[in-house]
Design an enzyme around this catalytic site. Structure first.
Site, PDB file in Angstrom:
ATOM      1  N   GLY A  10       0.842  -1.199   0.000  1.00 19.88           N
ATOM      2  CA  GLY A  10       0.000   0.000   0.000  1.00 19.88           C
ATOM      3  C   GLY A  10       0.877   1.249   0.000  1.00 19.88           C
ATOM      4  O   GLY A  10       2.093   1.186  -0.226  1.00 19.88           O
ATOM      5  N   GLY A  13       3.767   1.083   2.835  1.00 18.74           N
ATOM      6  CA  GLY A  13       4.821   0.130   2.505  1.00 18.74           C
ATOM      7  C   GLY A  13       5.696   0.667   1.380  1.00 18.74           C
ATOM      8  O   GLY A  13       6.931   0.547   1.405  1.00 18.74           O
ATOM      9  N   ARG A  32      -0.044  -7.722  -2.577  1.00 22.44           N
ATOM     10  CA  ARG A  32      -1.139  -8.662  -2.800  1.00 22.44           C
ATOM     11  C   ARG A  32      -1.712  -8.517  -4.207  1.00 22.44           C
ATOM     12  O   ARG A  32      -2.182  -9.469  -4.790  1.00 22.44           O
ATOM     13  CB  ARG A  32      -2.195  -8.325  -1.744  1.00 22.44           C
ATOM     14  CG  ARG A  32      -3.213  -9.349  -1.470  1.00 22.44           C
ATOM     15  CD  ARG A  32      -3.976  -8.924  -0.215  1.00 22.44           C
ATOM     16  NE  ARG A  32      -5.317  -9.433  -0.287  1.00 22.44           N
ATOM     17  CZ  ARG A  32      -6.338  -8.744  -0.744  1.00 22.44           C
ATOM     18  NH1 ARG A  32      -6.192  -7.516  -1.162  1.00 22.44           N
ATOM     19  NH2 ARG A  32      -7.540  -9.304  -0.783  1.00 22.44           N
ATOM     20  N   LYS A 185      -5.162   7.382  17.914  1.00 15.19           N
ATOM     21  CA  LYS A 185      -5.271   8.654  17.161  1.00 15.19           C
ATOM     22  C   LYS A 185      -6.140   8.493  15.918  1.00 15.19           C
ATOM     23  O   LYS A 185      -6.784   9.448  15.476  1.00 15.19           O
ATOM     24  CB  LYS A 185      -3.890   9.226  16.844  1.00 15.19           C
ATOM     25  CG  LYS A 185      -3.046   8.457  15.823  1.00 15.19           C
ATOM     26  CD  LYS A 185      -3.305   8.808  14.381  1.00 15.19           C
ATOM     27  CE  LYS A 185      -2.617   7.862  13.436  1.00 15.19           C
ATOM     28  NZ  LYS A 185      -2.949   8.080  12.016  1.00 15.19           N
ATOM     29  N   THR A 242      -2.949  13.907  12.231  1.00 20.00           N
ATOM     30  CA  THR A 242      -4.092  13.217  11.632  1.00 20.00           C
ATOM     31  C   THR A 242      -5.402  13.949  11.896  1.00 20.00           C
ATOM     32  O   THR A 242      -6.355  13.785  11.145  1.00 20.00           O
ATOM     33  CB  THR A 242      -4.156  11.765  12.160  1.00 20.00           C
ATOM     34  OG1 THR A 242      -2.832  11.252  12.251  1.00 20.00           O
ATOM     35  CG2 THR A 242      -4.934  10.871  11.242  1.00 20.00           C
ATOM     36  N   SER A 248      -5.534  12.831   5.667  1.00 21.24           N
ATOM     37  CA  SER A 248      -5.784  11.642   6.489  1.00 21.24           C
ATOM     38  C   SER A 248      -7.062  10.946   6.033  1.00 21.24           C
ATOM     39  O   SER A 248      -8.122  11.581   5.927  1.00 21.24           O
ATOM     40  CB  SER A 248      -5.918  12.041   7.967  1.00 21.24           C
ATOM     41  OG  SER A 248      -6.665  11.058   8.676  1.00 21.24           O
ATOM     42  N   ARG A 249      -6.959   9.637   5.815  1.00 20.94           N
ATOM     43  CA  ARG A 249      -8.147   8.858   5.413  1.00 20.94           C
ATOM     44  C   ARG A 249      -9.145   8.801   6.560  1.00 20.94           C
ATOM     45  O   ARG A 249     -10.351   8.821   6.361  1.00 20.94           O
ATOM     46  CB  ARG A 249      -7.754   7.428   4.993  1.00 20.94           C
ATOM     47  CG  ARG A 249      -7.050   7.282   3.673  1.00 20.94           C
ATOM     48  CD  ARG A 249      -5.558   7.465   3.741  1.00 20.94           C
ATOM     49  NE  ARG A 249      -4.867   6.699   4.741  1.00 20.94           N
ATOM     50  CZ  ARG A 249      -4.271   5.521   4.497  1.00 20.94           C
ATOM     51  NH1 ARG A 249      -4.303   5.006   3.301  1.00 20.94           N
ATOM     52  NH2 ARG A 249      -3.620   4.878   5.449  1.00 20.94           N
ATOM     53  N   VAL A 273      -7.224   2.079   3.306  1.00 22.50           N
ATOM     54  CA  VAL A 273      -7.688   1.670   4.632  1.00 22.50           C
ATOM     55  C   VAL A 273      -7.803   2.871   5.582  1.00 22.50           C
ATOM     56  O   VAL A 273      -6.900   3.702   5.660  1.00 22.50           O
ATOM     57  CB  VAL A 273      -6.750   0.570   5.200  1.00 22.50           C
ATOM     58  CG1 VAL A 273      -5.342   1.089   5.430  1.00 22.50           C
ATOM     59  CG2 VAL A 273      -7.286  -0.024   6.478  1.00 22.50           C
TER      60      VAL A 273
HETATM   61  N1  LIG Z   1      -0.666   5.734   4.326  1.00 22.24           N
HETATM   62  C1  LIG Z   1      -0.041   6.321   5.327  1.00 22.24           C
HETATM   63  O1  LIG Z   1       0.260   7.514   5.243  1.00 22.24           O
HETATM   64  C2  LIG Z   1       0.318   5.541   6.554  1.00 22.24           C
HETATM   65  C3  LIG Z   1       1.292   6.055   7.413  1.00 22.24           C
HETATM   66  C4  LIG Z   1       1.617   5.351   8.569  1.00 22.24           C
HETATM   67  C5  LIG Z   1       1.003   4.131   8.844  1.00 22.24           C
HETATM   68  N2  LIG Z   1       0.083   3.653   7.979  1.00 22.24           N
HETATM   69  C6  LIG Z   1      -0.509   2.352   8.314  1.00 22.24           C
HETATM   70  O2  LIG Z   1      -0.011   1.377   7.399  1.00 22.24           O
HETATM   71  C7  LIG Z   1      -0.975   0.327   7.251  1.00 22.24           C
HETATM   72  C8  LIG Z   1      -1.201   0.098   5.770  1.00 22.24           C
HETATM   73  O3  LIG Z   1      -1.758   1.268   5.231  1.00 22.24           O
HETATM   74  P1  LIG Z   1      -1.443   1.808   3.758  1.00 22.24           P
HETATM   75  O4  LIG Z   1      -1.738   3.254   3.783  1.00 22.24           O
HETATM   76  O5  LIG Z   1      -0.092   1.377   3.315  1.00 22.24           O
HETATM   77  O6  LIG Z   1      -2.522   1.019   2.886  1.00 22.24           O
HETATM   78  P2  LIG Z   1      -3.342   1.575   1.631  1.00 22.24           P
HETATM   79  O7  LIG Z   1      -4.611   2.140   2.100  1.00 22.24           O
HETATM   80  O8  LIG Z   1      -2.480   2.447   0.785  1.00 22.24           O
HETATM   81  O9  LIG Z   1      -3.614   0.257   0.810  1.00 22.24           O
HETATM   82  C9  LIG Z   1      -4.460  -0.769   1.277  1.00 22.24           C
HETATM   83  C10 LIG Z   1      -3.604  -1.959   1.625  1.00 22.24           C
HETATM   84  O10 LIG Z   1      -4.434  -2.967   2.168  1.00 22.24           O
HETATM   85  C11 LIG Z   1      -4.068  -4.204   1.607  1.00 22.24           C
HETATM   86  N3  LIG Z   1      -5.169  -5.165   1.720  1.00 22.24           N
HETATM   87  C12 LIG Z   1      -6.452  -4.987   1.345  1.00 22.24           C
HETATM   88  N4  LIG Z   1      -7.160  -6.109   1.593  1.00 22.24           N
HETATM   89  C13 LIG Z   1      -6.294  -6.994   2.155  1.00 22.24           C
HETATM   90  C14 LIG Z   1      -6.407  -8.335   2.639  1.00 22.24           C
HETATM   91  N5  LIG Z   1      -7.550  -8.999   2.568  1.00 22.24           N
HETATM   92  N6  LIG Z   1      -5.298  -8.930   3.133  1.00 22.24           N
HETATM   93  C15 LIG Z   1      -4.123  -8.277   3.191  1.00 22.24           C
HETATM   94  N7  LIG Z   1      -3.950  -7.007   2.761  1.00 22.24           N
HETATM   95  C16 LIG Z   1      -5.027  -6.392   2.238  1.00 22.24           C
HETATM   96  C17 LIG Z   1      -3.720  -3.853   0.172  1.00 22.24           C
HETATM   97  O11 LIG Z   1      -2.966  -4.880  -0.430  1.00 22.24           O
HETATM   98  C18 LIG Z   1      -2.910  -2.589   0.410  1.00 22.24           C
HETATM   99  O12 LIG Z   1      -1.589  -2.897   0.720  1.00 22.24           O
HETATM  100  C19 LIG Z   1      -2.215   0.792   8.009  1.00 22.24           C
HETATM  101  O13 LIG Z   1      -2.240   0.175   9.274  1.00 22.24           O
HETATM  102  C20 LIG Z   1      -2.016   2.292   8.179  1.00 22.24           C
HETATM  103  O14 LIG Z   1      -2.643   2.807   9.344  1.00 22.24           O
HETATM  104  C21 LIG Z   1      -0.263   4.303   6.841  1.00 22.24           C
HETATM  105  O1  LIG Z   2      -4.414   8.589   6.412  1.00 15.11           O
HETATM  106  P1  LIG Z   2      -4.477   8.082   7.830  1.00 15.11           P
HETATM  107  O2  LIG Z   2      -5.588   8.692   8.603  1.00 15.11           O
HETATM  108  O3  LIG Z   2      -4.442   6.586   7.858  1.00 15.11           O
HETATM  109  O4  LIG Z   2      -3.143   8.579   8.539  1.00 15.11           O
HETATM  110  C1  LIG Z   2      -1.904   8.195   7.989  1.00 15.11           C
HETATM  111  C2  LIG Z   2      -0.835   8.141   9.049  1.00 15.11           C
HETATM  112  O5  LIG Z   2      -1.180   7.233  10.069  1.00 15.11           O
HETATM  113  C3  LIG Z   2      -0.489   9.483   9.621  1.00 15.11           C
HETATM  114  O6  LIG Z   2       0.572   9.356  10.527  1.00 15.11           O
END
Ligand SMILES: NC(=O)c1ccc[n+]([C@@H]2O[C@H](COP(=O)([O-])OP(=O)(O)OC[C@H]3O[C@@H](n4cnc5c(N)ncnc54)[C@H](O)[C@@H]3O)[C@@H](O)[C@H]2O)c1
Ligand SMILES: O=P(O)(O)OC[C@H](O)CO
Length: 326
Positions: A10, A13, A32, A185, A242, A248-249, A273
């Protein structure tokens, strides 16, 4: 073993792969979605989750998680609710796990380091959390994070591999504290979005941040976290980020609810997500079971179930204010 493995393709990552590869290291991303694998390998871009950002040549992607067997560490960046099942499919290895997802597992009510320990009892575990919008990190904009591990030597080794001048890593051994800040948060950001969507003003949003932080602190301290961790990057720092941006989503989901849309509909066709929507019900349940007062979290849980926004807001505003610090 010079390659770092990233489990989850995502936005976050992919941004972390960009950090890792920014000093010439190799990053191998397990994704995935076949289209994410193809897009990273053929066009050096994650056109699905981080469109428009050219990725380093040192980043490769695979759809076969078994290919990550020989990495020096895995950054685990799946949605929180899928971490257990994805880790169970990963190859047998005691490679250190750096948990980068933010949430609490709904079914078990466990923090993610406990989930990881159940699935991989012999793997060392660290947590990386903090105020980090993926698109800013992927652009190399200055960012600071908390890296938590009970084993501070492991944390220091990981810091040496991952820290950059624009990606500053602060260490702690308070793993639960780092995780609780990141999980709570997200729920509070939904609440702040509701305030924005309903047009209730900036005073109300600041009040929510302050009282929300009191809830985060009560819950965290109740679970053994340290106050200074909760007041640091992974707690208050991430709460402020956030709760104040439509990047922020979670905040955006709240804005939609505040505008009168149903949470179910808003979640239905979302590919990305919003972790707070999954954390809110389990967090409200855990708080209630432990006798920890978390009225904002409980209100968000009710809104996600479809409760009327004005009646939920009315009941929050009708609560008698308690003494600050309690
Ligand atoms: N995006 C950010 O700015 C950010 C920053 C810090 C932490 N995070 C955290 O990182 C984590 C991943 O968020 P993201 O933003 O990279 O995701 P994203 O919203 O960009 O993408 C969705 C992710 O969910 C995965 N997914 C969907 N259905 C799935 C399933 N059934 N099994 C396994 N994986 C599945 C997809 O493959 C994809 O990797 C979350 O916990 C989020 O809170 C995100
Ligand atoms: O887009 P959000 O709300 O998942 O926030 C992304 C990160 O967690 C911010 O630190």
């Amino acid at each position: 073993m010079t390659t770092i493995g990233i489990i989850g393709g995502g936005a976050w990552g992919t941004a972390l792969a960009q950090v890792a590869a920014s000093d010439g290291q190799q990053a191998l991303v397990w994704a995935r979605e076949p289209e994410v694998v193809a897009s990273i390998n053929a066009a050096h871009e994650n056109s699905l989750f981080l469109p428009g950002r050219k990725l380093s040549e040192g980043i490769r992607a695979t759809g076969d998680i078994g290919d990550l067997a020989d990495c020096f560490a895995w950054l685990v960046v799946t949605p929180a609710q899928h971490m257990r099942s994805v880790l169970a499919e990963a190859p047998a290895s005691n490679v250190p796990l750096v948990l980068c997802s933010k949430g609490i597992e709904e079914g078990s009510g466990e923090l993610l380091h406990d989930v990881a320990h159940e699935v991989r009892p012999d793997a060392p575990v660290a947590v990386l959390s903090g105020p980090t919008f993926a698109h800013e990190v992927a652009q190399g904009m200055p960012t600071a994070v908390t890296l938590a591990a009970r084993d501070l030597e492991l944390a220091e080794r990981l810091r040496q591999r991952l820290s950059r001048s624009t990606f500053r890593i602060y260490l702690t051994d308070d793993v639960a504290g780092a995780e609780i800040g990141g999980a709570v948060k997200n729920v509070l950001a939904i609440a702040c979005g509701v305030v924005e969507g309903r047009g209730l003003g900036q005073n109300a949003r600041a009040a929510l941040i302050g009282r929300g932080f009191a809830e985060m602190t009560r819950f965290g301290v109740g679970l053994g976290a340290r106050r200074e961790t909760l007041a640091g990057l992974s707690g208050l720092g991430d709460l402020v980020l956030t709760c104040s941006s439509t990047s922020s989503r979670n905040y955006s989901l709240g804005v939609g609810i505040g505008l009168g849309k149903s949470a179910k509909e808003l979640m239905a066709d979302r590919r990305t997500v919003a972790e707070g929507a999954f954390t809110a019900p389990v967090l409200a349940r855990l708080a209630e079971a432990r006798g920890i007062d978390m009225p904002i979290v409980a209100a968000v849980a009710r809104l996600l179930e479809g409760a009327d926004v004005d009646s939920v807001l009315g009941s929050v505003l009708a609560r008698p204010p308690r003494a600050e610090g309690l």
